[in-house]
Scaffold this motif. Structure first.
Motif, PDB file in Angstrom:
ATOM      1  N   ILE A  57       1.364  -1.214   0.251  1.00  0.00           N
ATOM      2  CA  ILE A  57      -0.187  -0.225   0.103  1.00  0.00           C
ATOM      3  C   ILE A  57       0.772   0.929   0.395  1.00  0.00           C
ATOM      4  O   ILE A  57       0.718   2.254  -0.687  1.00  0.00           O
ATOM      5  CB  ILE A  57      -0.986  -0.133   1.264  1.00  0.00           C
ATOM      6  N   LEU A  58       2.087   1.362   0.654  1.00  0.00           N
ATOM      7  CA  LEU A  58       3.122   2.619   1.248  1.00  0.00           C
ATOM      8  C   LEU A  58       3.563   2.598   0.052  1.00  0.00           C
ATOM      9  O   LEU A  58       3.233   4.012  -0.530  1.00  0.00           O
ATOM     10  CB  LEU A  58       3.370   2.829   2.211  1.00  0.00           C
ATOM     11  N   HIS A  59       3.923   1.468  -0.760  1.00  0.00           N
ATOM     12  CA  HIS A  59       5.620   1.733  -1.311  1.00  0.00           C
ATOM     13  C   HIS A  59       4.916   1.878  -3.200  1.00  0.00           C
ATOM     14  O   HIS A  59       5.814   2.230  -3.893  1.00  0.00           O
ATOM     15  CB  HIS A  59       7.064   0.403  -0.786  1.00  0.00           C
ATOM     16  N   VAL A  60       3.747   0.953  -3.336  1.00  0.00           N
ATOM     17  CA  VAL A  60       3.598   0.854  -4.868  1.00  0.00           C
ATOM     18  C   VAL A  60       2.369   1.500  -5.051  1.00  0.00           C
ATOM     19  O   VAL A  60       2.123   2.190  -6.037  1.00  0.00           O
ATOM     20  CB  VAL A  60       3.021  -0.450  -4.919  1.00  0.00           C
ATOM     21  N   LEU A  61       1.756   2.364  -3.942  1.00  0.00           N
ATOM     22  CA  LEU A  61       0.671   3.242  -4.265  1.00  0.00           C
ATOM     23  C   LEU A  61       0.859   4.350  -3.319  1.00  0.00           C
ATOM     24  O   LEU A  61       0.795   5.110  -4.775  1.00  0.00           O
ATOM     25  CB  LEU A  61      -0.644   2.007  -3.697  1.00  0.00           C
ATOM     26  N   VAL A  62       1.087   4.196  -2.309  1.00  0.00           N
ATOM     27  CA  VAL A  62       0.588   5.953  -1.923  1.00  0.00           C
ATOM     28  C   VAL A  62       1.703   7.084  -2.281  1.00  0.00           C
ATOM     29  O   VAL A  62       1.780   7.982  -2.785  1.00  0.00           O
ATOM     30  CB  VAL A  62       0.977   5.679  -0.403  1.00  0.00           C
ATOM     31  N   TYR A  63       3.365   6.217  -1.992  1.00  0.00           N
ATOM     32  CA  TYR A  63       4.459   7.127  -2.591  1.00  0.00           C
ATOM     33  C   TYR A  63       3.837   7.296  -3.531  1.00  0.00           C
ATOM     34  O   TYR A  63       4.109   8.231  -4.119  1.00  0.00           O
ATOM     35  CB  TYR A  63       5.815   6.601  -1.853  1.00  0.00           C
ATOM     36  N   PRO A  64       4.557   6.739  -4.528  1.00  0.00           N
ATOM     37  CA  PRO A  64       4.548   6.579  -6.085  1.00  0.00           C
ATOM     38  C   PRO A  64       3.172   8.134  -6.365  1.00  0.00           C
ATOM     39  O   PRO A  64       3.436   8.611  -6.947  1.00  0.00           O
ATOM     40  CB  PRO A  64       4.417   5.311  -6.591  1.00  0.00           C
ATOM     41  N   SER A  65       2.020   7.402  -5.791  1.00  0.00           N
ATOM     42  CA  SER A  65       1.191   8.655  -6.366  1.00  0.00           C
ATOM     43  C   SER A  65       1.175   9.973  -5.948  1.00  0.00           C
ATOM     44  O   SER A  65       1.779  11.026  -6.759  1.00  0.00           O
ATOM     45  CB  SER A  65      -0.152   8.096  -6.008  1.00  0.00           C
ATOM     46  N   SER A  66       2.066   9.504  -4.469  1.00  0.00           N
ATOM     47  CA  SER A  66       1.579  11.337  -4.155  1.00  0.00           C
ATOM     48  C   SER A  66       3.309  12.030  -5.737  1.00  0.00           C
ATOM     49  O   SER A  66       3.453  12.991  -5.337  1.00  0.00           O
ATOM     50  CB  SER A  66       2.684  11.010  -2.687  1.00  0.00           C
ATOM     51  N   ASN A  67       4.416  11.148  -5.301  1.00  0.00           N
ATOM     52  CA  ASN A  67       5.487  11.160  -6.006  1.00  0.00           C
ATOM     53  C   ASN A  67       4.699  12.053  -7.588  1.00  0.00           C
ATOM     54  O   ASN A  67       5.083  12.889  -8.095  1.00  0.00           O
ATOM     55  CB  ASN A  67       6.161  10.499  -6.973  1.00  0.00           C
ATOM     56  N   GLY A  68       4.249  10.859  -7.582  1.00  0.00           N
ATOM     57  CA  GLY A  68       3.437  11.549  -9.645  1.00  0.00           C
ATOM     58  C   GLY A  68       2.657  13.028  -9.745  1.00  0.00           C
ATOM     59  O   GLY A  68       2.481  14.142 -10.397  1.00  0.00           O
ATOM     60  N   TYR A  69       1.884  12.921  -7.983  1.00  0.00           N
ATOM     61  CA  TYR A  69       0.362  14.180  -8.213  1.00  0.00           C
ATOM     62  C   TYR A  69       1.957  15.251  -7.782  1.00  0.00           C
ATOM     63  O   TYR A  69       1.330  16.531  -8.808  1.00  0.00           O
ATOM     64  CB  TYR A  69       0.365  13.817  -6.703  1.00  0.00           C
ATOM     65  N   ASN A  70       2.776  14.997  -7.536  1.00  0.00           N
ATOM     66  CA  ASN A  70       3.442  16.338  -7.303  1.00  0.00           C
ATOM     67  C   ASN A  70       4.186  16.868  -7.928  1.00  0.00           C
ATOM     68  O   ASN A  70       4.267  18.271  -8.813  1.00  0.00           O
ATOM     69  CB  ASN A  70       4.910  15.985  -6.061  1.00  0.00           C
ATOM     70  N   SER A  71       4.376  16.451  -9.173  1.00  0.00           N
ATOM     71  CA  SER A  71       4.856  16.624 -10.103  1.00  0.00           C
ATOM     72  C   SER A  71       4.120  16.752 -11.459  1.00  0.00           C
ATOM     73  O   SER A  71       4.314  17.901 -11.887  1.00  0.00           O
ATOM     74  CB  SER A  71       5.965  14.665 -10.836  1.00  0.00           C
ATOM     75  N   TYR A  72       3.096  16.286 -11.319  1.00  0.00           N
ATOM     76  CA  TYR A  72       1.855  16.714 -12.496  1.00  0.00           C
ATOM     77  C   TYR A  72       1.531  18.535 -11.725  1.00  0.00           C
ATOM     78  O   TYR A  72       1.606  19.147 -12.660  1.00  0.00           O
ATOM     79  CB  TYR A  72       0.965  16.392 -12.562  1.00  0.00           C
ATOM     80  N   MET A  73       1.805  18.987 -10.917  1.00  0.00           N
ATOM     81  CA  MET A  73       1.739  20.346  -9.991  1.00  0.00           C
ATOM     82  C   MET A  73       2.344  20.803 -10.173  1.00  0.00           C
ATOM     83  O   MET A  73       2.600  22.439 -10.904  1.00  0.00           O
ATOM     84  CB  MET A  73       1.343  20.059  -8.071  1.00  0.00           C
ATOM     85  N   ASP A  74       3.941  20.532 -10.322  1.00  0.00           N
ATOM     86  CA  ASP A  74       5.276  21.493  -9.908  1.00  0.00           C
ATOM     87  C   ASP A  74       5.379  21.676 -12.016  1.00  0.00           C
ATOM     88  O   ASP A  74       6.561  22.500 -11.761  1.00  0.00           O
ATOM     89  CB  ASP A  74       6.266  20.837  -9.594  1.00  0.00           C
ATOM     90  N   ARG A  75       5.528  20.515 -12.466  1.00  0.00           N
ATOM     91  CA  ARG A  75       5.864  20.218 -13.997  1.00  0.00           C
ATOM     92  C   ARG A  75       7.511  20.976 -14.190  1.00  0.00           C
ATOM     93  O   ARG A  75       8.099  21.926 -15.048  1.00  0.00           O
ATOM     94  CB  ARG A  75       5.313  21.145 -14.736  1.00  0.00           C
ATOM     95  N   ASP A  76       8.016  20.323 -13.092  1.00  0.00           N
ATOM     96  CA  ASP A  76       9.956  20.954 -13.661  1.00  0.00           C
ATOM     97  C   ASP A  76      10.526  19.764 -14.788  1.00  0.00           C
ATOM     98  O   ASP A  76       9.874  19.303 -16.009  1.00  0.00           O
ATOM     99  CB  ASP A  76      10.314  19.395 -11.794  1.00  0.00           C
ATOM    100  N   ASN A  77      11.277  21.379 -14.999  1.00  0.00           N
ATOM    101  CA  ASN A  77      12.217  20.884 -16.738  1.00  0.00           C
ATOM    102  C   ASN A  77      13.220  20.400 -16.055  1.00  0.00           C
ATOM    103  O   ASN A  77      14.166  19.862 -17.094  1.00  0.00           O
ATOM    104  CB  ASN A  77      12.165  22.157 -16.969  1.00  0.00           C
ATOM    105  N   SER A  78      13.395  20.764 -14.654  1.00  0.00           N
ATOM    106  CA  SER A  78      15.107  20.632 -14.774  1.00  0.00           C
ATOM    107  C   SER A  78      15.046  19.237 -13.521  1.00  0.00           C
ATOM    108  O   SER A  78      14.291  19.158 -13.227  1.00  0.00           O
ATOM    109  CB  SER A  78      16.333  21.541 -13.751  1.00  0.00           C
TER     110      SER A  78
END
Length: 269
Positions: free
Chosen positions: A25-46
């Motif tokens: 639950i934590l390492h396959v779902l929650v943590y990756p989802s949190s990172n993915g959502y953060n990337s979606y909001m940040d839209r980092d180029n670097s």
């Protein structure tokens, strides 16, 4: 992940089925989802996280994170109602940390406290509760504080190479607020206090030998930290992506290996 193993070392009797499900639950779902959502909001180029050249996120990424969160909460009810509540709190907190309408990460103190509380104390309690045979609901305060401080003593270092990018995005991190040199000083102080609480947690459980084994595993982290700090002190250009990732990998390997070793020792006693 180190917080997960740390919590398990504090349990005498472990429900292995629950522990495995919690890991997923934590390492396959929650943590990756949190990172993915953060990337979606940040839209980092670097460079960000472990990626030197991150791809631009798509709407599909957002939908995927939502689906992963829903599945994580649904599976959490298999553990217990309280565990599901904890997972829901984590998900909401991580969303508020990244969501542009709130964006807790733009505030150095509030953002920092949000991260160390969720990834440290809350995760420690969820693993401790959900993996215990009797589903303990008591609060192992010292362990929760130790877990939060372990995260708190490392997290600012993961921000140290992003000062310019974060500032351009309107985000003032705790590392930017402190500056390069003071970030190392701050992390050293917090990590020292963290080890005091870790020591108290282990000694109060009569795990004296285990604590010293933990300290031995942590030595490479200390050596690299001091070496890197000296280089940054002389030349701030060394506060870069490469050295941050090297520190990240070393700390992850050593910390996980330490707690896993202690966990295995406990199972054979």
């Amino acid at each position: 992940m180190p917080v997960y193993w740390f919590a398990l070392t504090q349990l005498v009797n472990i429900n292995r089925t629950n522990a495995l499900l919690i890991f997923i639950i934590l390492h396959v779902l929650v943590y990756p989802s949190s990172n993915g959502y953060n990337s979606y909001m940040d839209r980092d180029n670097s460079p960000i996280g472990g990626l030197a050249n991150p791809l631009q996120p798509t709407k599909q990424l957002y939908y995927t994170t939502v689906a992963m969160d829903v599945l994580a909460v649904a599976l959490s009810f298999i553990i217990s109602y309280w565990f599901a509540v904890g997972i829901l709190i984590y998900i909401i907190g991580s969303r508020l940390y990244s969501y542009r309408g709130v964006r807790l990460k733009q505030y150095p103190i509030i953002g920092y406290l949000t991260v160390i509380t969720l990834q440290g104390g809350l995760v420690f309690w969820m693993v401790y509760h959900g993996s215990s045979v009797m589903l303990k609901t008591g609060m192992p305060i010292a362990g929760m504080i130790a877990a939060s401080l372990l995260i708190g003593g490392f997290y600012p270092l993961t921000q140290i190479y992003q000062h310019k990018q974060d500032k351009e995005d309107g985000v003032t991190t705790i590392s930017y607020l402190l500056g390069y040199r003071k970030t190392f000083v701050f992390c050293a102080v917090v990590y020292s206090v963290a080890m005091m609480f870790v020591g108290y947690t282990f000694f109060s459980s009569l795990m004296i030998k285990e604590f010293f084994i933990l300290a031995i595993f942590f030595l490479p982290i200390l050596v690299y930290f001091l070496w890197w700090a000296v280089k940054v002190w002389k030349d701030e250009s060394f506060a870069d992506f490469k050295h941050t990732m090297q520190m990240n990998v070393l700390a992850s390997i050593c910390t996980n290996a330490a707690f896993i070793t202690i966990l295995i020792m406990n199972q054979f006693e």
